[in-house]
Design a protein around this motif. Structure first.
Motif, mmCIF file in Angstrom:
data_model
loop_
_atom_site.group_PDB
_atom_site.id
_atom_site.type_symbol
_atom_site.label_atom_id
_atom_site.label_comp_id
_atom_site.label_asym_id
_atom_site.label_seq_id
_atom_site.Cartn_x
_atom_site.Cartn_y
_atom_site.Cartn_z
ATOM 1 N N GLY A 257 0.777 -1.226 0.000
ATOM 2 C CA GLY A 257 0.000 0.000 0.000
ATOM 3 C C GLY A 257 0.810 1.278 0.000
ATOM 4 N N GLY A 258 0.074 2.382 -0.128
ATOM 5 C CA GLY A 258 0.668 3.702 -0.066
ATOM 6 C C GLY A 258 -0.309 4.691 0.542
ATOM 7 N N LYS A 259 0.221 5.754 1.082
ATOM 8 C CA LYS A 259 -0.585 6.884 1.584
ATOM 9 C C LYS A 259 0.138 8.142 1.134
ATOM 10 N N ASN A 260 0.089 8.365 -0.165
ATOM 11 C CA ASN A 260 1.058 9.207 -0.836
ATOM 12 C C ASN A 260 0.755 10.700 -0.697
ATOM 13 N N PRO A 261 1.746 11.477 -0.248
ATOM 14 C CA PRO A 261 1.557 12.912 -0.064
ATOM 15 C C PRO A 261 2.039 13.721 -1.255
ATOM 16 N N ILE A 262 1.388 14.845 -1.476
ATOM 17 C CA ILE A 262 1.913 15.869 -2.361
ATOM 18 C C ILE A 262 2.040 17.146 -1.534
ATOM 19 N N ILE A 263 3.222 17.733 -1.530
ATOM 20 C CA ILE A 263 3.477 18.959 -0.770
ATOM 21 C C ILE A 263 3.413 20.149 -1.718
ATOM 22 N N ILE A 264 2.639 21.136 -1.340
ATOM 23 C CA ILE A 264 2.541 22.371 -2.116
ATOM 24 C C ILE A 264 3.302 23.452 -1.350
ATOM 25 N N ALA A 265 4.507 23.757 -1.808
ATOM 26 C CA ALA A 265 5.326 24.776 -1.147
ATOM 27 C C ALA A 265 4.772 26.173 -1.453
ATOM 28 N N GLU A 266 5.233 27.153 -0.694
ATOM 29 C CA GLU A 266 4.693 28.513 -0.841
ATOM 30 C C GLU A 266 5.048 29.148 -2.182
ATOM 31 N N ASP A 267 6.104 28.667 -2.831
ATOM 32 C CA ASP A 267 6.485 29.223 -4.132
ATOM 33 C C ASP A 267 5.991 28.368 -5.297
ATOM 34 N N ALA A 268 5.112 27.430 -5.051
ATOM 35 C CA ALA A 268 4.657 26.512 -6.087
ATOM 36 C C ALA A 268 3.838 27.222 -7.152
ATOM 37 N N ASP A 269 3.881 26.690 -8.367
ATOM 38 C CA ASP A 269 2.941 27.094 -9.418
ATOM 39 C C ASP A 269 1.615 26.414 -9.076
ATOM 40 N N LEU A 270 0.667 27.161 -8.552
ATOM 41 C CA LEU A 270 -0.559 26.565 -8.013
ATOM 42 C C LEU A 270 -1.415 25.927 -9.091
#
Length: 488
Positions: A257-270
């Motif tokens: 299994g997985g519980k996969n994260p995506i991190i959106i940093a403050e400088d990300a292209d939203l």
């Protein structure tokens, strides 16, 4: 094999022949997009059928391993050509059998073809090294030997790609195989083996046994003549398979299994981050081990990201997997739908805020299938069940944090470590994430889901038995190193 316009009748494939199960019991398979539509009937085999397949594979292994790698590769090229000729048919069957949108099913079938051709080429690549010896008259080198009979236990979410990415390397490195696919993927597996049969592999080299995991899967793990097990599926079943194989000294490989994260940093292209979140979380109805499950947003961009996400998720069209207009199909079966619904209910009970979805679509055309809307939760904390357990459905949770350090800590704060992604423009942030993230697959400015076939794939922590599949890494599991010293 027999078939008609309504549905397909499937059999086991043992020692080069299509055989009914010894008990003549069958199970009817229905289309999750339209659950009254029969897709096919498959045998529910017993241990007797499995033992026939193991005996056939055991009998065939010496002849197969003695063929050159180039000759084995030629067989894989022929299987790939057969799949290519039947791509449309296989994709349509896959879509009807487990509810994957037709465009995705075609892409998956194409990937299986590419995997076969990739490993066919492995037959002409090196299998060892020359090592300097301390004996001036000696010659020291390594070569590799196949394991023997390999049991392949594959899941339903990638019913053509995953069996192929296990079977192809097993065969090219000289092993014989028995495939036990998930029950929900039995018909697609049958079409794969029709292609194997048409490629004229020697009898017994590749075998297919259909039935329950508790009988056929566990039987593979227990049988003394099965030298190795490669498994993809749930953690619960994977650990049981691993313990059984370990107890008798068989080699095993577990991808779970997985519980996969995506991190959106403050400088990300939203805008790009939102696209990746939707694709990673909701493609294949979230039924990927690498699917995005946790969306960890840093600081002041949280509200802006959430607003953009809500605007885009409303464009998702849920419907019959065979229709070109359907971006997201149903979940695979009633059991999976109940599981997803139970997690949505639990999320509400634990205090998460439902931002979108959580129910069946209102479209009357979806009333006769296993449909659920893409679902987004807000105000999720790292201690909630939504953040801890794999749902395997189109459900994501938004988690707000104050810093990159907190984001990485939160991303790592689960028992899984399969895939993880970050969106940022800063090279230092990228490198910090690559170094500190405990996951086998790291992706930067890209969704969590997906891996290229020539690259190693596998997880850390409870996501894997710490081996790797695909690419040249596959040789490490499917062979044993033999060290040779020769002196005149």
């Amino acid at each position: 094999m027999t078939s008609n316009e309504q549905f397909k009748t499937c059999f086991n494939y043992i020692d080069g022949e299509w055989l009914a199960s010894s008990n003549n019991q069958i199970e009817t398979k229905y289309n999750p997009s339209h659950k009254s539509e029969i897709v096919g009937v498959v045998p529910m085999s017993e241990r007797e059928d499995l033992h026939k397949a193991i005996a056939a594979a055991n009998q065939a292994k010496q002849g197969w391993r003695k063929l050159t790698g180039a000759t084995r590769g030629d067989y894989l090229f022929k299987i790939a050509d057969q799949l290519q000729n039947r791509l449309e048919e296989i994709a349509e069957t896959l879509s009807k059998e487990m509810g994957k949108p037709l465009a995705e099913a075609k892409g998956e079938t194409g990937r299986a073809i590419a995997i076969l051709r990739y490993y066919a080429g492995e037959g002409l690549r090196k299998t060892g090294d020359v090592i300097p010896s301390t004996d001036a008259e000696g010659f020291l080198f390594t070569t590799r030997s196949p394991l023997g009979v390999v049991g392949v236990i594959s899941p339903w979410n990638f019913p053509i790609a995953i069996p192929v990415w296990k079977i192809a390397p097993a065969l090219i490195y000289g092993n014989t195989v028995i495939l036990k696919p998930a029950q929900e993927a039995s018909i697609t597996a049958t079409l794969l083996f029709e292609c194997i049969h048409a490629a004229n592999l020697p009898a017994g080299v590749a075998n297919l046994v259909l039935g329950k995991g508790s009988i056929i899967g566990q039987g593979l793990a227990e049988h003394p003549d099965v030298n190795a097990i490669t498994f993809t599926g749930s953690n619960e079943i994977g650990k049981q398979i691993g313990l059984t194989a370990f107890a008798r000294g068989a080699k095993y490989q577990l991808e779970m299994g997985g519980k996969n994260p995506i991190i959106i940093a403050e400088d990300a292209d939203l805008d790009l981050a939102v696209q990746a979140t939707i694709s990673g979380g909701f493609r294949s109805t979230g039924q990927k081990c690498t699917a995005t499950s946790r969306v960890i947003v840093v600081g002041k961009v949280y509200e802006a990201f959430k607003q953009k996400l809500m605007e885009k998720v409303k464009d998702i069209r849920v419907g019959n997997a065979m229709l070109p207009s359907s971006w997201m199909g149903p979940v695979a079966n009633a059991k999976q739908l109940n599981t997803v619904q139970s997690y949505i209910k639990l999320g509400l009970e634990e205090g998460a805020e439902l931002l979108y979805g959580g129910e069946a679509p209102s479209d009357p055309e979806c009333e006769n299938g296993y449909y659920i809307q893409p679902t987004i939760f807000d105000k999720v904390t790292s201690q909630m069940t939504l953040s801890k357990e794999e749902i395997f459905g189109p459900v994501i949770g938004l988690i707000q944090v104050n810093s990159l350090e907190e984001a990485i800590h939160t991303a790592n704060d689960v028992e899984f470590g399969l895939s993880a992604s970050i969106f940022t423009k800063d090279i230092g942030t990228m490198m910090r994430f690559i170094q500190d993230m405990d996951a086998g697959l790291i992706r930067v400015n890209s969704e969590t889901a997906g891996v290229e076939l020539q690259a190693p794939f596998g997880g850390m922590k409870h996501s894997s038995s710490h081996s790797r599949e695909q690419g040249t890494a596959a040789i490490e599991f499917f062979t044993s190193i033999k060290t040779v010293f020769v002196k005149p």
